[in-house]
Write an enzyme that holds these catalytic residues in place. Structure first.
Site, short mmCIF file in Angstrom:
data_model
loop_
_atom_site.label_atom_id
_atom_site.label_comp_id
_atom_site.label_asym_id
_atom_site.label_seq_id
_atom_site.Cartn_x
_atom_site.Cartn_y
_atom_site.Cartn_z
N ALA A 13 52.39 -17.63 -31.73
CA ALA A 13 51.62 -17.90 -30.51
C ALA A 13 50.48 -16.91 -30.35
O ALA A 13 50.15 -16.49 -29.25
CB ALA A 13 52.55 -17.83 -29.30
N ARG A 19 39.80 -24.55 -27.94
CA ARG A 19 39.47 -25.91 -27.52
C ARG A 19 40.06 -26.29 -26.17
O ARG A 19 39.71 -27.30 -25.59
CB ARG A 19 39.91 -26.92 -28.60
CG ARG A 19 38.97 -26.94 -29.80
CD ARG A 19 39.56 -27.70 -30.96
NE ARG A 19 40.63 -26.95 -31.61
CZ ARG A 19 41.43 -27.46 -32.56
NH1 ARG A 19 41.27 -28.71 -32.95
NH2 ARG A 19 42.36 -26.71 -33.10
N GLN A 79 50.23 -9.48 -33.29
CA GLN A 79 49.32 -9.71 -34.42
C GLN A 79 47.92 -9.47 -33.85
O GLN A 79 47.35 -10.34 -33.20
CB GLN A 79 49.46 -11.16 -34.93
CG GLN A 79 48.62 -11.43 -36.16
CD GLN A 79 48.46 -12.91 -36.45
OE1 GLN A 79 48.57 -13.75 -35.56
NE2 GLN A 79 48.16 -13.24 -37.70
N GLY A 147 47.87 -29.90 -42.72
CA GLY A 147 48.23 -29.61 -44.10
C GLY A 147 48.98 -30.81 -44.66
O GLY A 147 49.84 -31.39 -43.98
N ASN A 177 52.42 -31.43 -42.76
CA ASN A 177 53.21 -30.26 -42.40
C ASN A 177 53.19 -30.09 -40.89
O ASN A 177 52.13 -29.97 -40.29
CB ASN A 177 52.58 -29.03 -43.09
CG ASN A 177 53.12 -27.72 -42.52
OD1 ASN A 177 54.26 -27.67 -42.06
ND2 ASN A 177 52.31 -26.68 -42.59
N TYR A 373 55.61 -29.42 15.66
CA TYR A 373 55.75 -28.29 14.75
C TYR A 373 56.99 -27.49 15.13
O TYR A 373 57.12 -27.04 16.28
CB TYR A 373 54.51 -27.38 14.79
CG TYR A 373 54.73 -26.12 14.00
CD1 TYR A 373 54.94 -26.17 12.62
CD2 TYR A 373 54.78 -24.87 14.62
CE1 TYR A 373 55.19 -25.02 11.89
CE2 TYR A 373 55.03 -23.71 13.89
CZ TYR A 373 55.23 -23.79 12.53
OH TYR A 373 55.49 -22.66 11.80
N ASN A 384 67.62 -33.82 20.96
CA ASN A 384 66.41 -34.60 20.72
C ASN A 384 65.21 -33.79 21.21
O ASN A 384 65.18 -33.35 22.36
CB ASN A 384 66.48 -35.94 21.46
CG ASN A 384 65.34 -36.86 21.03
OD1 ASN A 384 65.46 -37.58 20.04
ND2 ASN A 384 64.23 -36.82 21.75
C1 UD1 Z 1 48.81 -25.18 -39.41
C2 UD1 Z 1 49.27 -25.37 -40.85
C3 UD1 Z 1 49.11 -26.82 -41.24
C4 UD1 Z 1 49.89 -27.70 -40.30
C5 UD1 Z 1 49.48 -27.41 -38.84
C6 UD1 Z 1 50.43 -28.13 -37.93
C7 UD1 Z 1 48.86 -23.28 -42.04
C8 UD1 Z 1 47.95 -22.55 -42.95
N1 UD1 Z 1 48.49 -24.50 -41.70
O1 UD1 Z 1 47.43 -25.49 -39.39
O2 UD1 Z 1 49.57 -27.02 -42.55
O3 UD1 Z 1 49.69 -29.06 -40.61
O4 UD1 Z 1 49.58 -26.02 -38.55
O5 UD1 Z 1 49.98 -28.07 -36.61
O6 UD1 Z 1 49.86 -22.74 -41.67
N2 UD1 Z 1 48.77 -18.60 -35.44
C9 UD1 Z 1 49.01 -17.27 -35.28
N3 UD1 Z 1 48.28 -16.36 -35.95
C10 UD1 Z 1 47.31 -16.73 -36.82
C11 UD1 Z 1 47.05 -18.09 -36.99
C12 UD1 Z 1 47.80 -19.01 -36.29
O7 UD1 Z 1 49.90 -16.88 -34.51
O8 UD1 Z 1 46.70 -15.82 -37.40
C13 UD1 Z 1 49.57 -19.57 -34.70
C14 UD1 Z 1 48.73 -20.38 -33.72
O9 UD1 Z 1 48.72 -19.77 -32.45
C15 UD1 Z 1 49.48 -21.70 -33.71
C16 UD1 Z 1 50.08 -21.79 -35.10
O10 UD1 Z 1 50.10 -20.48 -35.61
O11 UD1 Z 1 50.54 -21.70 -32.77
C17 UD1 Z 1 49.30 -22.71 -36.01
O12 UD1 Z 1 48.00 -22.19 -36.16
P1 UD1 Z 1 46.74 -23.12 -36.25
O13 UD1 Z 1 45.54 -22.29 -36.35
O14 UD1 Z 1 46.79 -24.12 -35.17
O15 UD1 Z 1 47.01 -23.80 -37.67
P2 UD1 Z 1 46.44 -25.14 -38.19
O16 UD1 Z 1 45.11 -24.90 -38.77
O17 UD1 Z 1 46.54 -26.19 -37.16
#
Ligand code: UD1
Ligand code: CA
Length: 481
Positions: A13, A19, A79, A147, A177, A373, A384
């Site tokens: 997260a 977006r 992170q 993916g 994925n 009120y 009543n």
């Molecule tokens: C990722 C997957 C993709 C999959 C998709 C499903 C990878 C490389 N790709 O892509 O295969 O189909 O999710 O929705 O894993 N996040 C972090 N730290 C980061 C990057 C992301 O915590 O550095 C978290 C985001 O907050 C999110 C999740 O990981 O909750 C997925 O990240 P996002 O950037 O949405 O990945 P996608 O490009 O959608």
């Protein structure tokens, strides 16, 4: 289905969620009374993991504070820079000592529709097949951005290729994925060290772990989700509303199958925490929030919004807003009533049209039928309260209490200037401003005496329509209409 408890669940997260175009971090947006990450934690919790860690990054103070409130048992890992999903999992594992023996389940914080059942199935497949990694996949109508799951001729999963890195042929694959995985914890930690950043986004992809493990000769598997909508990630407010619709439908379907009548599911909105008893009826345009409970055979709506409100068996609540209130069995509220926090109606009590109550106890069978009120009050049984009465509870500085006994009949247009007490069985005259206690069984009259000034219209408004009407009335013999 018997599954072993995972050693850990890691929830990702840290992403920004640009977006959403919002000052609120993406995973804190609400659907059906729970944040997106809250939904994910609820599903993950069904696996009963030994440890649960949420990887936070963007707006981490807000997310951490929220988590401390809703899931204090959860740990957080920071992170600082979002260098990819692989990097995020690495940060999560570091929080757990770098390496976890046993199964590690990874889920994303923005997939609120994911169910505990799907996670249990993934976990069960993972254990039963003895996999190093099992990915949750789904067939989707439009795989853009996801993916892709690459399988060999035997159907075995060989790799996950990100959309941006995929060939034309790979882009035609519709199995994607979900971002949810079960891993062998020790193998995951080793493989993450080998993940490189030579891809189109320059990130550490968690998805590369699958190929790395397979090449090292480990078992790689997949569990296909029954309903692809379950794994949908939320990226913008359109998807947020779609997810809310789906979750709301799920909740209403469960309610209906348990014996609740929902007249119009399209305009009825409920939180995950709302509970119902059999034969409750929900009319159109009704929103039920928080710890609201509808008792057996009660009817709520249309056009009502109830938050943290208990509705007793057989009660009727019509066109009402209620917050933190209790409506007793067979009580009646509305239409057009506002029950504010601390309103408690006993059995068969009635709060009628254009009545507002706050911190008020209304005894059994007692009625406040119209335009009133009632704030900071205790009213006994079978009394009543006349129309258009106000419990004057605020002197501009402090709030004061009014007590009305049982079997009282108070006149219309009364002001009860608190603190004041009306004894059992007492009456008050219409238009009274009650500033002093009324002893039991008395009639209180607290208003100016009426004075009629005869002939005033003829003298002061000669020739007017009123004067002519008065003249005509004087000519008519008394007693005839
Ligand atoms: C990722 C997957 C993709 C999959 C998709 C499903 C990878 C490389 N790709 O892509 O295969 O189909 O999710 O929705 O894993 N996040 C972090 N730290 C980061 C990057 C992301 O915590 O550095 C978290 C985001 O907050 C999110 C999740 O990981 O909750 C997925 O990240 P996002 O950037 O949405 O990945 P996608 O490009 O959608
Ligand atoms: Ca995503």
């Amino acid at each position: 289905m018997s599954t072993s408890r995972p050693a850990a669940v890691v929830v990702l997260a840290a992403g920004e969620g640009t977006r959403m175009k919002s000052a609120t971090p993406k995973v804190l947006h609400d659907i059906c009374g729970r944040s997106l990450v809250g939904h994910v934690l609820a599903a993950a919790g069904e696996l009963q993991p030994e440890r649960l860690v949420v990887v936070v990054g963007h707006a981490r103070e807000k997310v951490t504070e929220h988590l401390a409130g809703v899931a204090p048992e959860v740990r957080t890992a920071v992170q600082a820079e979002q260098n990819g999903t692989g990097h995020a999992v690495r940060m999560g594992l570091e929080e757990l000592g770098g390496r976890v023996e046993g199964t590690v389940v990874v889920v994303c914080g923005d997939t609120p529709l994911l169910t505990g059942e799907t996670l249990r199935r993934l976990s069960a497949t993972h254990s039963a097949d003895g996999n190093a990694v099992t990915v949750l996949t789904a067939e989707v109508p439009d795989a853009t951005g996801y993916g892709r799951i690459v399988r060999d001729d035997s159907g075995a999963v060989t790799a996950i290729v990100e959309h941006k890195d995929a060939s034309e042929t790979q882009r035609a694959i519709r199995e994607i994925n979900s971002g949810v995985f079960a891993f062998d914890g020790a193998l995951l930690a080793d493989a993450l060290k080998k993940v490189r950043t030579d891809n189109s986004q320059g990130e550490e992809y968690l998805t590369d772990v699958l190929g790395i493990l397979r090449e090292a000769g480990h078992r790689v598997g997949a569990s296909v989700a029954g309903d692809h909508r379950e794994i949908a990630g939320i990226n913008n407010r359109v998807q947020l509303s779609e997810a809310r619709r789906i979750l709301n439908d799920r909740l209403l379907t469960a309610a209906m199958l348990s014996g609740v009548t929902v007249i119009d599911p399209a305009t009825t909105w409920v939180d995950v925490t709302v509970t119902f008893e059999q034969d409750a009826v929900v009319h159109p345009g009704t929103q039920l929030h928080g710890a609201t409970h509808l008792g057996e055979g009660c009817e709520v709506g249309p056009n009502s919004r109830l938050t943290d409100t208990l509705v007793g068996a057989g009660a009727r609540v019509d066109n009402t807003v209620a917050v933190g209130s209790e409506v007793g069995p067979e009580a009646s509220v509305g239409p057009y009533a506002y029950l504010r926090p601390g309103s408690r109606l006993a059995r068969k009590a009635k709060i009628g049209t254009y009545v507002e109550t706050k911190n008020a106890s209304i005894g059994e069978g007692t009625k406040v039928p119209h335009l009133s009120y009632v704030g900071d009050a205790t009213i006994g049984e079978f009394s009543n309260i006349g129309a258009a009465s106000v419990f004057v509870n605020y002197d501009g500085q402090d709030k004061h209490h009014t007590t009305v006994g049982s079997h009282c009949k108070t006149g219309s247009d009364n002001m009860f200037v608190a603190p004041v007490t009306i004894g059992d069985g007492a009456y008050t005259a219409a238009g009274s401003v009650i500033t002093k206690d009324v002893p039991a069984g008395s009639l209180a009259v607290a208003r100016g005496q009426q004075r009629n000034i005869e002939g005033w219209v003829a003298r002061k408004r000669p020739g007017s329509a009123a004067a002519k009407a008065a003249e005509a009335a004087a000519r008519e013999p008394a007693g005839e209409g």
